[in-house]
Design a protein around this motif. Sequence first.
Motif, PDB file in Angstrom:
ATOM      1  N   ILE A  50       0.982  -1.218   0.007  1.00  0.00           N
ATOM      2  CA  ILE A  50      -0.054  -0.149   0.106  1.00  0.00           C
ATOM      3  C   ILE A  50       0.800   1.274   0.126  1.00  0.00           C
ATOM      4  O   ILE A  50       1.826   1.413   0.674  1.00  0.00           O
ATOM      5  CB  ILE A  50      -0.873   0.074   1.192  1.00  0.00           C
ATOM      6  N   SER A  51       0.428   2.256  -0.780  1.00  0.00           N
ATOM      7  CA  SER A  51       1.250   3.408  -0.956  1.00  0.00           C
ATOM      8  C   SER A  51       1.104   4.247   0.521  1.00  0.00           C
ATOM      9  O   SER A  51       0.009   3.877   1.237  1.00  0.00           O
ATOM     10  CB  SER A  51       0.844   4.372  -2.148  1.00  0.00           C
ATOM     11  N   TRP A  52       1.741   5.549   0.596  1.00  0.00           N
ATOM     12  CA  TRP A  52       1.617   6.201   1.860  1.00  0.00           C
ATOM     13  C   TRP A  52       0.455   6.581   2.072  1.00  0.00           C
ATOM     14  O   TRP A  52      -0.198   6.649   3.005  1.00  0.00           O
ATOM     15  CB  TRP A  52       2.700   7.313   1.673  1.00  0.00           C
ATOM     16  N   SER A  53      -0.380   7.264   0.918  1.00  0.00           N
ATOM     17  CA  SER A  53      -1.554   7.985   0.894  1.00  0.00           C
ATOM     18  C   SER A  53      -2.618   6.900   1.126  1.00  0.00           C
ATOM     19  O   SER A  53      -3.892   7.222   1.622  1.00  0.00           O
ATOM     20  CB  SER A  53      -1.884   8.616  -0.303  1.00  0.00           C
ATOM     21  N   GLY A  54      -2.457   5.454   0.828  1.00  0.00           N
ATOM     22  CA  GLY A  54      -3.447   4.530   0.984  1.00  0.00           C
ATOM     23  C   GLY A  54      -4.322   4.525  -0.415  1.00  0.00           C
ATOM     24  O   GLY A  54      -5.162   3.444  -0.536  1.00  0.00           O
ATOM     25  N   VAL A  55      -4.113   5.263  -1.232  1.00  0.00           N
ATOM     26  CA  VAL A  55      -4.853   5.280  -2.801  1.00  0.00           C
ATOM     27  C   VAL A  55      -4.455   4.220  -3.168  1.00  0.00           C
ATOM     28  O   VAL A  55      -5.335   3.536  -4.095  1.00  0.00           O
ATOM     29  CB  VAL A  55      -4.647   6.507  -3.277  1.00  0.00           C
ATOM     30  N   SER A  56      -3.022   3.754  -3.691  1.00  0.00           N
ATOM     31  CA  SER A  56      -2.920   2.672  -4.284  1.00  0.00           C
ATOM     32  C   SER A  56      -2.620   1.326  -3.220  1.00  0.00           C
ATOM     33  O   SER A  56      -1.576   1.492  -2.374  1.00  0.00           O
ATOM     34  CB  SER A  56      -1.514   3.079  -5.027  1.00  0.00           C
ATOM     35  N   THR A  57      -3.160   0.377  -4.058  1.00  0.00           N
ATOM     36  CA  THR A  57      -2.949  -0.986  -3.130  1.00  0.00           C
ATOM     37  C   THR A  57      -2.376  -1.920  -4.300  1.00  0.00           C
ATOM     38  O   THR A  57      -3.092  -2.030  -5.464  1.00  0.00           O
ATOM     39  CB  THR A  57      -4.003  -1.316  -2.393  1.00  0.00           C
ATOM     40  N   TYR A  58      -1.984  -3.251  -4.020  1.00  0.00           N
ATOM     41  CA  TYR A  58      -1.270  -4.097  -4.632  1.00  0.00           C
ATOM     42  C   TYR A  58      -1.389  -5.642  -4.152  1.00  0.00           C
ATOM     43  O   TYR A  58      -1.234  -5.422  -3.063  1.00  0.00           O
ATOM     44  CB  TYR A  58       0.270  -3.800  -5.125  1.00  0.00           C
ATOM     45  N   TYR A  59      -1.866  -6.292  -4.848  1.00  0.00           N
ATOM     46  CA  TYR A  59      -1.972  -7.811  -4.358  1.00  0.00           C
ATOM     47  C   TYR A  59      -1.425  -8.712  -5.290  1.00  0.00           C
ATOM     48  O   TYR A  59      -1.585  -8.714  -6.526  1.00  0.00           O
ATOM     49  CB  TYR A  59      -3.488  -7.924  -4.095  1.00  0.00           C
TER      50      TYR A  59
END
Length: 123
Positions: free
Chosen positions: A50-59
Amino acid sequence: VQLQAFGGGLVQAGGSLRLSCAASGRTFSVNLMAWFRQAPGNEREFVAAISWSGVSTYYTDSVKGRFTISRDNAKNTVYLQMNSLKPEDTAVYYCAATSTWEYTQDTKGYDYWGQGTLVTVSS
């Protein structure tokens, strides 16, 4: 930066667990945070980031639709909500963090690691 993961345990297949990872120390330097896991005899593998902002997530593909990563920067904590657990999810789960903004699944890309928490899913 120190990371402490907790929340693992024993759960039946189809059940849920929520892992938490609290960061302390120079947390202002932390950007990307992630979860990895390592099953006995296997290499450590990427689960989610997860990015710092929480906007981008990856799985990783095997957990898409079942796991959700989130973070609360005010608490310096990242979470992994795991639903519909399967026996193949059994592993020690590690949280990781890096100062880089660039997403990576490579363990070498992470500067800081927690101690791991064991998740066991029974069939």
